[in-house]
Design a protein around this motif. Sequence first.
Motif, PDB file in Angstrom:
ATOM      1  N   VAL A 232       0.811  -1.211   0.000  1.00  0.00           N
ATOM      2  CA  VAL A 232       0.000   0.000   0.000  1.00  0.00           C
ATOM      3  C   VAL A 232       0.850   1.269   0.000  1.00  0.00           C
ATOM      4  O   VAL A 232       0.418   2.322  -0.477  1.00  0.00           O
ATOM      5  CB  VAL A 232      -0.970  -0.025   1.209  1.00  0.00           C
ATOM      6  CG1 VAL A 232      -0.227   0.209   2.513  1.00  0.00           C
ATOM      7  CG2 VAL A 232      -2.088   0.974   1.023  1.00  0.00           C
ATOM      8  N   VAL A 255      -9.355   2.275   1.071  1.00  0.00           N
ATOM      9  CA  VAL A 255      -8.391   1.184   0.880  1.00  0.00           C
ATOM     10  C   VAL A 255      -9.043  -0.127   1.305  1.00  0.00           C
ATOM     11  O   VAL A 255      -9.601  -0.222   2.402  1.00  0.00           O
ATOM     12  CB  VAL A 255      -7.103   1.408   1.697  1.00  0.00           C
ATOM     13  CG1 VAL A 255      -6.115   0.276   1.451  1.00  0.00           C
ATOM     14  CG2 VAL A 255      -6.471   2.753   1.356  1.00  0.00           C
ATOM     15  N   ILE A 270      -7.549   0.588  -4.224  1.00  0.00           N
ATOM     16  CA  ILE A 270      -7.442   1.921  -3.629  1.00  0.00           C
ATOM     17  C   ILE A 270      -8.151   2.942  -4.515  1.00  0.00           C
ATOM     18  O   ILE A 270      -8.006   2.929  -5.748  1.00  0.00           O
ATOM     19  CB  ILE A 270      -5.954   2.333  -3.469  1.00  0.00           C
ATOM     20  CG1 ILE A 270      -5.212   1.298  -2.628  1.00  0.00           C
ATOM     21  CG2 ILE A 270      -5.841   3.721  -2.837  1.00  0.00           C
ATOM     22  CD1 ILE A 270      -3.710   1.412  -2.670  1.00  0.00           C
TER      23      ILE A 270
END
Length: 275
Positions: A232, A255, A270
């Motif tokens: 991420v 997310v 995302i």
Amino acid sequence: MLNQMRCYRTLPVIFAVAVLPVALLAASSVAQQFDSAGEKRLVELINQERAREGIPPLAVDERLTQAARKHTQLMVIHDKPSHQLGEEQPLQVRVADEGLRSDRQAENVGLEMDVAGGHAMLMNSPPHRANILSPNYNAVGIGVILIGDKLYITEDFAHRLPDYSDAEADAALQRAIADYARDHRFPAPPRKAQPDLHDMACHMAVIDALDTGTPRSIPGVHRVMAWTAPEVEQLPEGLKPLLGQPLPNGYSLGVCFATSPSHPGGMYWIVMVTF
């Protein structure tokens, strides 16, 4: 990269039709009797090889161990080394099914008479050696079963990712955005709460496609970006120019880590909007 090793120098070649009932009987009686000492020794030998090359050691992950052991059981049942047997899922799915988040996986399988011989054969095979010495992996799980004079070996490798909850992943991405802005002397854009974006991010996994249209229904949205990432904190290149612009009205994030047909091992979905 998936590789397999067979050693027929001392093991008799027997037709599968003749040995399968015996193998099934053997599996039912001793499949749970894994050679834990042999598994531990193979980990030691692997990390010794990596140390000689200046490569960080692999950590044993019990989820990978379970995946490797289950696969070794199937090799015993079918009496052959292979990477996919019967209705078994591919390695990426098998690892994900054990709850391990990873973005790279590899597997070595072998049939030998003892641990030392099995490791030597794998190291003498370039594809297997490449898996053992790859710096791209940080975790390993090994399953070993001895049936008579046959040692069935599975080595599962993975690049293990952090086990973030969606909220933790969201916070990590927010930190990455703030760090990028600070490092490039950009003003840090303010974050605005928008809980609906999490559901929108998860829905992208359901439809297995990026969706920039639905977030535009949020009042005041000026721009929408959507992407997938195994880690991420990895900011997409398209986001960086946007962060270089003034964003006085702020941004919001959604997310969601989820599997999909195109990402059976899981991926971060995302969505980001600016106002």
